[in-house]
Structure formats: structure tokens, C-alpha cells
Design a protein around this motif. Structure first.
Motif, PDB file in Angstrom:
ATOM      1  N   TRP A 117       0.770  -1.141  -0.115  1.00 54.61           N
ATOM      2  CA  TRP A 117      -0.114   0.039  -0.070  1.00 54.61           C
ATOM      3  C   TRP A 117       0.836   1.264   0.166  1.00 54.61           C
ATOM      4  N   VAL A 170       1.946   1.229  -6.381  1.00 52.52           N
ATOM      5  CA  VAL A 170       0.315   0.826  -5.970  1.00 52.52           C
ATOM      6  C   VAL A 170      -0.337   2.235  -5.621  1.00 52.52           C
ATOM      7  N   LEU A 186      -1.347   3.255  -9.025  1.00 54.35           N
ATOM      8  CA  LEU A 186      -2.393   2.442  -9.510  1.00 54.35           C
ATOM      9  C   LEU A 186      -3.699   3.069  -9.065  1.00 54.35           C
ATOM     10  N   LYS A 187      -3.706   3.224  -7.845  1.00 51.93           N
ATOM     11  CA  LYS A 187      -5.080   3.774  -7.015  1.00 51.93           C
ATOM     12  C   LYS A 187      -5.433   5.132  -7.691  1.00 51.93           C
ATOM     13  N   GLU A 230     -11.040   4.543 -12.577  1.00 51.42           N
ATOM     14  CA  GLU A 230     -11.791   3.276 -12.127  1.00 51.42           C
ATOM     15  C   GLU A 230     -12.338   2.545 -13.425  1.00 51.42           C
ATOM     16  N   THR A 237      -8.429  -1.919 -13.767  1.00 51.98           N
ATOM     17  CA  THR A 237      -7.909  -1.552 -12.757  1.00 51.98           C
ATOM     18  C   THR A 237      -8.619  -1.948 -11.369  1.00 51.98           C
ATOM     19  N   THR A 238      -9.773  -2.299 -11.106  1.00 49.79           N
ATOM     20  CA  THR A 238     -10.195  -2.747  -9.889  1.00 49.79           C
ATOM     21  C   THR A 238      -9.387  -4.118  -9.681  1.00 49.79           C
ATOM     22  N   ARG A 244      -5.970  -3.604  -8.516  1.00 51.08           N
ATOM     23  CA  ARG A 244      -5.918  -3.297  -7.195  1.00 51.08           C
ATOM     24  C   ARG A 244      -6.175  -4.108  -6.260  1.00 51.08           C
TER      25      ARG A 244
END
Length: 187
Positions: free
Chosen positions: A101, A106, A109-110, A114, A118-119, A122
Motif C-alpha cells: 500500500w 500501488v 495504480l490507485k 476506475e 484497474t479494480t 488493485r
């Protein structure tokens, strides 16, 4: 790639994993199979059948197989049931989660728009499998595996965050070292 070449690559990928860590007993029931399918379907781990299926047309067969072995370990190798990455029960697994995290990849990526892909990227099980594959590549020093994984860093859009730059990855690698050491699997 011929069936013989696919099988040889699979054998070599498993040997690379074994050079880094031993396999827990629960992995002995995992079956390895091949299929020929669309280029965007590289492979998969099926939790119900405990099988790893690899696409014979996959140009990154080694890294895909190691990635899928990561899913199998996440699913059935650690104490308790379910996916260890999604429900970390040990301090070592919680340290891994914190390391991923806090990684630049990451966090970036967040920040991606959306969507379904990507979900998926993640999700903790997917992050586990990507980090596991990179950890095996780094700790084994296998050049082909490292090349396959590092090629993703120059990908466009969210794919570039499927792997980590070396410095960004080191805290994650150390967390994985501790996980596998605590289980008695690290070589």
C-alpha cells in the motif's frame, strides 16, 4: 511454442521457484495444465479445481506461471482458509500489505481511472501474485523472468503498475522474505 517447449518452460519456471523457496505440502495437489486461447488470456489459477492453466500462446509463459503459483500459495498454503493476502492473519502478512500500500506503484495504480481492469489490478490477491512473481525473479536472479517482468514497467496505462521499480520493490521483497522465513519455506 510446441507442447514440448511449453512443458520445458513450465518445468524451468517451477525449478526457479524451488531455488527461492520450498513448496508447502498443500501445493502438492495443484495440477498444471495448458490450453490454447486468446492472446489476452495468459493463464489462470482455479481455486475450485486447484489447477494452474497456462496459455500455450503466451510469450511470457515463465512469469505467468510464477504469478499463478503465487495465487495458489495465497489460496491454500497459509494457515486458515481463504486468501491470505485478503485477510492477513500474521504480522508478516500485515507488513507485506502495508509495504504494497505504501509503494509508489500501488499508489499510482490507485490514481488510475476506475474500471474493471484497474479494480482487478488493485485487488490484494492480484497484488500478492504480482509481488510474489517479482520476488521470485529478484531472489532467483533469473534473467528471462526479470526481463519479462521489467518489460511491464514501460507499458501504457495501468499495466505499468503491475510491477515495481527495484527501489520501490525492496520493502515488499523484505516483507516476502519474512513471510516465507516464518513459514520455514525460504531457502
Amino acid at each position: 511454442m510446441s507442447d514440448t517447449e511449453v512443458r520445458q518452460n513450465m518445468k524451468e519456471a517451477i525449478e526457479i521457484v524451488e531455488s527461492v523457496h520450498g513448496f508447502p505440502d498443500s501445493m502438492r495437489s495443484v495440477q498444471f495444465t495448458t490450453f490454447t486461447g486468446p492472446a489476452d488470456h495468459l493463464g489462470e489459477y482455479d481455486m475450485l479445481t486447484r489447477s494452474i492453466d497456462i496459455n500455450t500462446t503466451n510469450p511470457e509463459l515463465r512469469s505467468t506461471l510464477v504469478h499463478e503459483i503465487g495465487h495458489a500459495i495465497d489460496h491454500g498454503a497459509f494457515e486458515g482458509s481463504g486468501l491470505a493476502s485478503a485477510m492477513p492473519r500474521t504480522p508478516q502478512m500485515r507488513a507485506w500489505r502495508e509495504a504494497v500500500w505504501n509503494s509508489e506503484a500501488v499508489r499510482a495504480l490507485k490514481g488510475e481511472p476506475e474500471d474493471q481492469y484497474t479494480t482487478y489490478l488493485r485487488s490484494l490477491p492480484e497484488i500478492w501474485a504480482h509481488s510474489y512473481a517479482q520476488w521470485v525473479a529478484v531472489r532467483s536472479g533469473d534473467e528471462q523472468l526479470l526481463t519479462e517482468l521489467r518489460s511491464r514497467l514501460s507499458s501504457s496505462e495501468a499495466d505499468q503498475y503491475r510491477q515495481w521499480e527495484d527501489q520501490d520493490f525492496e520493502p515488499i521483497a523484505e516483507a516476502l522474505d519474512h513471510i516465507f522465513q516464518s513459514e520455514g519455506w525460504l531457502k
